[in-house]
Design an enzyme around this catalytic site. Structure first.
Site, mmCIF file in Angstrom:
data_model
loop_
_atom_site.group_PDB
_atom_site.id
_atom_site.type_symbol
_atom_site.label_atom_id
_atom_site.label_comp_id
_atom_site.label_asym_id
_atom_site.label_seq_id
_atom_site.Cartn_x
_atom_site.Cartn_y
_atom_site.Cartn_z
ATOM 1 N N SER A 261 0.839 -1.197 0.000
ATOM 2 C CA SER A 261 0.000 0.000 0.000
ATOM 3 C C SER A 261 0.869 1.240 0.000
ATOM 4 O O SER A 261 1.979 1.236 0.539
ATOM 5 C CB SER A 261 -0.902 0.026 1.235
ATOM 6 O OG SER A 261 -0.156 0.371 2.395
ATOM 7 N N ASP A 262 0.383 2.310 -0.637
ATOM 8 C CA ASP A 262 1.014 3.591 -0.389
ATOM 9 C C ASP A 262 0.737 3.958 1.066
ATOM 10 O O ASP A 262 -0.219 3.468 1.678
ATOM 11 C CB ASP A 262 0.467 4.661 -1.337
ATOM 12 C CG ASP A 262 1.446 5.809 -1.531
ATOM 13 O OD1 ASP A 262 2.350 5.968 -0.679
ATOM 14 O OD2 ASP A 262 1.304 6.556 -2.513
ATOM 15 N N TRP A 263 1.561 4.814 1.632
ATOM 16 C CA TRP A 263 1.479 5.122 3.059
ATOM 17 C C TRP A 263 0.175 5.871 3.345
ATOM 18 O O TRP A 263 0.007 7.021 2.945
ATOM 19 C CB TRP A 263 2.700 5.926 3.482
ATOM 20 C CG TRP A 263 3.866 5.097 3.921
ATOM 21 C CD1 TRP A 263 4.551 5.238 5.099
ATOM 22 C CD2 TRP A 263 4.498 4.010 3.242
ATOM 23 N NE1 TRP A 263 5.560 4.303 5.183
ATOM 24 C CE2 TRP A 263 5.552 3.527 4.058
ATOM 25 C CE3 TRP A 263 4.285 3.359 2.026
ATOM 26 C CZ2 TRP A 263 6.378 2.457 3.700
ATOM 27 C CZ3 TRP A 263 5.102 2.289 1.658
ATOM 28 C CH2 TRP A 263 6.123 1.858 2.490
ATOM 29 N N GLY A 265 -2.737 4.556 2.296
ATOM 30 C CA GLY A 265 -3.633 4.232 1.191
ATOM 31 C C GLY A 265 -4.613 3.117 1.477
ATOM 32 O O GLY A 265 -5.409 2.764 0.608
#
Length: 415
Positions: A261-263, A265
């Site tokens: 995941s993006d931070w 996200g």
């Protein structure tokens, strides 16, 4: 038959097994056999722990079995300085400077796969020297507005060019035993309201414009990890999106790596379980923003997932698939016994950065053959604009670097 201790070197790992029978694996066995061997030794608690962060940029391994932690680092054009365990502030190390390589928009402007391979190899060496398992880059989102503040991190507005340039970059990074994490998958092509924007695009545009570079990175570059995007598509966040992650990435393209995941996200436990997310980072839940030390246990893929497993609300099929991918990543990176040691701040890296920067310079016009400047005729050269003297490597959020040296354009011209 040659035997090696599972995970760490014998002298380091032996104390971990003082109370149990040591775990051995044949180093010559295929990764998939080793993955299955490790998987059956893990408890459900250990499996779930591997799915989410334990700090800003790391996730836990399994000390009981000698599986190391995973440490990530931001890219894509330099290795981010170390930050505090629970905070974004720099940790204040004195040995975490790096070489600032040209931005990826400059790399793409070289039109040279050779330069891209050189770039990936060198930045991968710096990441490996800092003992990182995953480099969070390259970025291959397609330019759609000049107001996108992250355009400089991406490889341009042409899907074919980006597709040709991303493959050698990924290969160059991963020859160091460091995973490239290609981002931001997908349709993260502008930054306004990026956490809430539901992108509407038809399949033809999706497949012809926005996906080719990601597909090339996966199928040709053999990328070991992919980072999800912040935005929504078809009403689901990209970090747990059935169509993007399960149907296309893991289904059509046969991706066998890890979806990160993006931070911040990740937004939902049930969708994260079923819709293709493997590792969760940066979720600001239950006090993490204020530095709660146990907040990581409250991530969407942490205690909420474990409770569903223990109560029988969900099965272990998805869990085991996620853990297989993470174990595969471990055997490709932290547990690869032939992993090189890397290097940092070397003359070769500075030379590579200079070569790439030179190759990326594009002369649009030269009316009257003004260039090269005849220094016998020109008495003065006017250099106009703040960027002539501004240090650029300290800005850019996740692209912020702490460099050993930086030369301004004005200094370069004077030299």
């Amino acid at each position: 038959m040659k035997k090696v201790l599972f995970g760490l070197a014998f002298a380091v790992a032996l104390p971990l097994f003082a109370q149990q029978k040591p775990v051995y694996l044949d180093a010559a066995k295929p990764i998939e056999e080793r993955v299955e061997d490790a998987l059956k030794r893990l408890t459900i608690e250990e499996k779930v722990a591997m799915l989410h962060a334990q700090s800003k940029f790391s996730s836990p391994g399994v000390p009981r079995l000698g599986i190391p932690e995973f440490w990530m680092t931001d890219g894509p054009h330099g290795i981010r300085p170390e930050v505090l365990w629970d905070e974004w502030d720099q940790a204040g190390w004195t040995n975490d400077s790096c070489v600032a390589f040209p931005a990826l928009t400059c790399l793409a402007a070289t039109w040279s796969p050779e330069m891209s391979m050189l770039y990936g190899k060198n930045i991968g060496e710096e990441a490996r020297y800092r003992n990182k398992a995953v480099l969070l880059g390259p970025g291959v989102n397609i330019y759609r507005t000049p107001l996108n503040g992250r355009n400089f991190e991406y490889m341009g507005e042409d899907p074919y060019l980006a597709s040709r340039m991303v493959v050698p970059y990924v290969q160059g990074v991963q020859q160091n035993g460091v995973a490239a994490c290609v981002k931001h998958y997908a349709l993260n092509n502008q930054e306004v309201n990026r956490h809430t924007t539901n992108v509407i695009v038809d399949d033809r545009a999706l497949y012809e414009i926005y996906l080719p570079a990601f597909k090339a990175a996966v199928q040709e570059g053999k990328a070991w990890s992919i980072m999800g995007a912040y935005n929504l598509y078809k009403g689901q966040h990209a970090c747990h999106n059935q169509y993007l992650l399960n149907d296309i990435l893991k289904g059509e393209w046969g991706f066998d790596g890890v979806v990160v995941s993006d931070w911040g996200g990740t937004h939902d436990t049930d969708q994260s379980i079923t819709n293709g997310l493997d590792m969760e980072f940066g979720s600001w839940t239950d006090g993490l923003a204020s530095g709660s030390s146990n907040a990581y246990d409250n991530y969407y893929l942490a205690a909420p997932y474990l409770e569903r497993l223990r109560s029988g609300k969900v099965g272990t099929k998805e869990l085991d698939d996620k853990v297989r991918r993470i174990l595969r990543l471990a055997f490709r990176t932290t547990m690869d016994m032939n992993r090189p040691f890397g290097s940092i701040l070397s003359p070769e890296h500075y030379e590579a950065a200079r070569r790439i920067g030179e190759e990326g310079i594009v002369l649009l016009q030269n009316k009257g053959a003004v260039l090269p400047i005849d220094l016998n005729k020109a008495k003065k050269i006017a250099v106009i604009g703040e960027n002539a003297v501004k240090m650029m490597t300290v800005g850019g959020g996740s692209s912020s670097l702490k460099v050993q040296r930086e030369l301004s354009p004005l200094d370069g011209i004077r030299n």
